[in-house]
Scaffold this motif. Sequence first.
Motif, PDB file in Angstrom:
ATOM      1  N   GLY A   1      24.497  -7.859  -4.478  1.00 43.11           N
ATOM      2  CA  GLY A   1      24.264  -9.265  -4.206  1.00 43.11           C
ATOM      3  C   GLY A   1      24.238  -9.533  -2.713  1.00 43.11           C
ATOM      4  N   GLY A   2      23.477 -10.515  -2.345  1.00 40.48           N
ATOM      5  CA  GLY A   2      23.365 -10.876  -0.933  1.00 40.48           C
ATOM      6  C   GLY A   2      22.418 -12.038  -0.763  1.00 40.48           C
ATOM      7  N   PHE A   3      21.589 -11.962   0.276  1.00 45.11           N
ATOM      8  CA  PHE A   3      20.724 -13.087   0.608  1.00 45.11           C
ATOM      9  C   PHE A   3      19.380 -12.604   1.149  1.00 45.11           C
ATOM     10  CE2 PHE A   3      25.091 -14.312   0.972  1.00 45.11           C
ATOM     11  CZ  PHE A   3      25.153 -15.537   0.330  1.00 45.11           C
ATOM     12  N   TRP A   4      18.355 -13.418   0.885  1.00 40.39           N
ATOM     13  CA  TRP A   4      17.075 -13.240   1.553  1.00 40.39           C
ATOM     14  C   TRP A   4      17.139 -14.001   2.869  1.00 40.39           C
ATOM     15  CZ3 TRP A   4      15.073  -9.434  -0.760  1.00 40.39           C
ATOM     16  CH2 TRP A   4      14.951  -9.347  -2.147  1.00 40.39           C
ATOM     17  N   LEU A   5      16.724 -13.354   3.930  1.00 42.42           N
ATOM     18  CA  LEU A   5      16.723 -14.003   5.241  1.00 42.42           C
ATOM     19  C   LEU A   5      15.368 -14.655   5.469  1.00 42.42           C
ATOM     20  CD1 LEU A   5      17.999 -14.628   7.950  1.00 42.42           C
ATOM     21  CD2 LEU A   5      17.314 -12.341   8.741  1.00 42.42           C
ATOM     22  N   MET A   6      15.345 -15.990   5.424  1.00 47.05           N
ATOM     23  CA  MET A   6      14.121 -16.756   5.542  1.00 47.05           C
ATOM     24  C   MET A   6      14.007 -17.335   6.954  1.00 47.05           C
ATOM     25  SD  MET A   6      13.090 -16.435   2.382  1.00 47.05           S
ATOM     26  CE  MET A   6      11.721 -17.580   2.340  1.00 47.05           C
ATOM     27  N   THR A   7      12.983 -16.896   7.691  1.00 47.51           N
ATOM     28  CA  THR A   7      12.803 -17.337   9.078  1.00 47.51           C
ATOM     29  C   THR A   7      11.388 -17.885   9.278  1.00 47.51           C
ATOM     30  OG1 THR A   7      14.342 -15.635   9.854  1.00 47.51           O
ATOM     31  CG2 THR A   7      12.907 -16.643  11.499  1.00 47.51           C
TER      32      THR A   7
ATOM     33  N   HIS B   1      19.990  -0.483   7.739  1.00 52.87           N
ATOM     34  CA  HIS B   1      19.530  -1.354   8.817  1.00 52.87           C
ATOM     35  C   HIS B   1      18.968  -2.630   8.190  1.00 52.87           C
ATOM     36  CE1 HIS B   1      17.913  -2.656  12.627  1.00 52.87           C
ATOM     37  NE2 HIS B   1      16.711  -2.780  12.092  1.00 52.87           N
ATOM     38  N   TYR B   2      19.585  -3.748   8.512  1.00 51.47           N
ATOM     39  CA  TYR B   2      19.188  -5.032   7.938  1.00 51.47           C
ATOM     40  C   TYR B   2      18.356  -5.826   8.947  1.00 51.47           C
ATOM     41  CZ  TYR B   2      22.866  -3.985   4.534  1.00 51.47           C
ATOM     42  OH  TYR B   2      23.643  -3.396   3.575  1.00 51.47           O
ATOM     43  N   PRO B   3      17.507  -6.721   8.420  1.00 55.47           N
ATOM     44  CA  PRO B   3      17.201  -6.974   7.000  1.00 55.47           C
ATOM     45  C   PRO B   3      16.317  -5.881   6.404  1.00 55.47           C
ATOM     46  CG  PRO B   3      15.858  -8.389   8.401  1.00 55.47           C
ATOM     47  CD  PRO B   3      16.794  -7.663   9.321  1.00 55.47           C
ATOM     48  N   ILE B   4      16.405  -5.719   5.078  1.00 50.35           N
ATOM     49  CA  ILE B   4      15.636  -4.697   4.366  1.00 50.35           C
ATOM     50  C   ILE B   4      14.439  -5.371   3.696  1.00 50.35           C
ATOM     51  CG2 ILE B   4      15.670  -2.923   2.593  1.00 50.35           C
ATOM     52  CD1 ILE B   4      18.705  -2.775   2.956  1.00 50.35           C
TER      53      ILE B   4
ATOM     54  N   GLY C   1      13.693 -10.089   4.618  1.00 50.43           N
ATOM     55  CA  GLY C   1      14.304  -9.051   3.814  1.00 50.43           C
ATOM     56  C   GLY C   1      15.719  -9.387   3.398  1.00 50.43           C
ATOM     57  N   PHE C   2      16.373  -8.409   2.827  1.00 51.93           N
ATOM     58  CA  PHE C   2      17.713  -8.572   2.259  1.00 51.93           C
ATOM     59  C   PHE C   2      18.798  -8.342   3.308  1.00 51.93           C
ATOM     60  CE2 PHE C   2      21.459  -6.439   0.489  1.00 51.93           C
ATOM     61  CZ  PHE C   2      21.900  -7.395  -0.420  1.00 51.93           C
ATOM     62  N   VAL C   3      19.790  -9.224   3.304  1.00 52.46           N
ATOM     63  CA  VAL C   3      20.987  -9.043   4.128  1.00 52.46           C
ATOM     64  C   VAL C   3      22.205  -9.255   3.227  1.00 52.46           C
ATOM     65  CG1 VAL C   3      19.877  -9.749   6.276  1.00 52.46           C
ATOM     66  CG2 VAL C   3      21.003 -11.471   4.850  1.00 52.46           C
ATOM     67  N   PRO C   4      23.317  -8.585   3.525  1.00 58.91           N
ATOM     68  CA  PRO C   4      24.461  -8.655   2.612  1.00 58.91           C
ATOM     69  C   PRO C   4      25.302  -9.910   2.727  1.00 58.91           C
ATOM     70  CG  PRO C   4      24.960  -7.219   4.459  1.00 58.91           C
ATOM     71  CD  PRO C   4      23.524  -7.634   4.619  1.00 58.91           C
TER      72      PRO C   4
ATOM     73  N   ALA D   1      17.252 -19.539   7.197  1.00 57.02           N
ATOM     74  CA  ALA D   1      18.032 -19.941   6.028  1.00 57.02           C
ATOM     75  C   ALA D   1      18.323 -18.700   5.192  1.00 57.02           C
ATOM     76  CB  ALA D   1      17.270 -20.981   5.209  1.00 57.02           C
ATOM     77  N   PHE D   2      19.396 -18.773   4.423  1.00 61.94           N
ATOM     78  CA  PHE D   2      19.799 -17.649   3.573  1.00 61.94           C
ATOM     79  C   PHE D   2      19.695 -18.085   2.115  1.00 61.94           C
ATOM     80  CE2 PHE D   2      21.808 -17.012   7.634  1.00 61.94           C
ATOM     81  CZ  PHE D   2      21.725 -15.645   7.856  1.00 61.94           C
ATOM     82  N   ALA D   3      18.826 -17.417   1.359  1.00 59.53           N
ATOM     83  CA  ALA D   3      18.639 -17.728  -0.055  1.00 59.53           C
ATOM     84  C   ALA D   3      19.262 -16.627  -0.898  1.00 59.53           C
ATOM     85  CB  ALA D   3      17.153 -17.865  -0.388  1.00 59.53           C
ATOM     86  N   GLN D   4      20.021 -17.020  -1.891  1.00 60.25           N
ATOM     87  CA  GLN D   4      20.746 -16.046  -2.703  1.00 60.25           C
ATOM     88  C   GLN D   4      19.799 -15.017  -3.307  1.00 60.25           C
ATOM     89  OE1 GLN D   4      22.919 -17.489  -6.220  1.00 60.25           O
ATOM     90  NE2 GLN D   4      24.686 -16.328  -5.481  1.00 60.25           N
ATOM     91  N   ALA D   5      20.246 -13.764  -3.312  1.00 61.78           N
ATOM     92  CA  ALA D   5      19.413 -12.669  -3.821  1.00 61.78           C
ATOM     93  C   ALA D   5      20.274 -11.665  -4.570  1.00 61.78           C
ATOM     94  CB  ALA D   5      18.699 -11.971  -2.665  1.00 61.78           C
TER      95      ALA D   5
END
Length: 268
Positions: free
Chosen positions: A110-116, A223-226, A131-134, A100-104
Amino acid sequence: MDDNSTIDPGAARERRPRSRFKRALLALAGLILFAGFIGLGIWQLERRVWKLNLIAAVNARVAAAPVPAPGPKDWGAVSFDSDEYRHVAATGRFVKGASAFAQATTDYGGGFWLMTPLKDERGFTVLVNRGFVPSRDFAADAALTDQPIAVNGLLRMSQPGGGFLRANDPADGRWYSRDVAAIAKTERVDGPVAPYFIDAGSPRDHQPLPNVEMGVPDTTKLHYPIPGLTRIYFRNEHLVYAFTWFGMALLVLIGAVVVVRQERREDV
């Protein structure tokens, strides 16, 4: 008739001393206000001590060596005060197709937290903020393998509901907070699911961006996610609030002195 000899009955009544009953009511009101302001000031000082202890405890948790992430038998005792930002470790396999992608909002913009979800080898599942992804278009499963992986990071309590004035929209996959239970339900994650998530990495290991105050850095070579972007910040303005309440108490005291002097002059 000389206008100066005219007596204003209203002015004469205003110069009359207050009755004992009115003086008692005024004194009682002043006493209640004074005691209330003093009490609020003391309460803020106590809150300040609590906040300083919390900050010290959190800093110690972040700096400590990682401990195993709490398992199901310990979940009932997990809380913000005792476990938030605790340095933990978990080993297992990431679950593909359930991210899931949660706003960050970060120093990278701005971008998203990558929740796995991570299926822990001890038999439970825990959400991991990798981590952070755009963008939500990021290929969440591209770097995942079927091999076990060790994750170190900071334990974070679930954030139900959503963000400020923005509710989570599970049906559309729009998450404004990292609501563990709702994300797990929406993504059909097998349980049992931990009531917390793990922020992968540590801000102590992440180098701050140079001149970030000059604008969003170039993200084309990242390099994502950060990981390691957890912001650890606690507002601690309790001393200012305490001085404000004590100042109000002082004003009440000064006002009481002025009223007493005025009443004594009127009694003469």
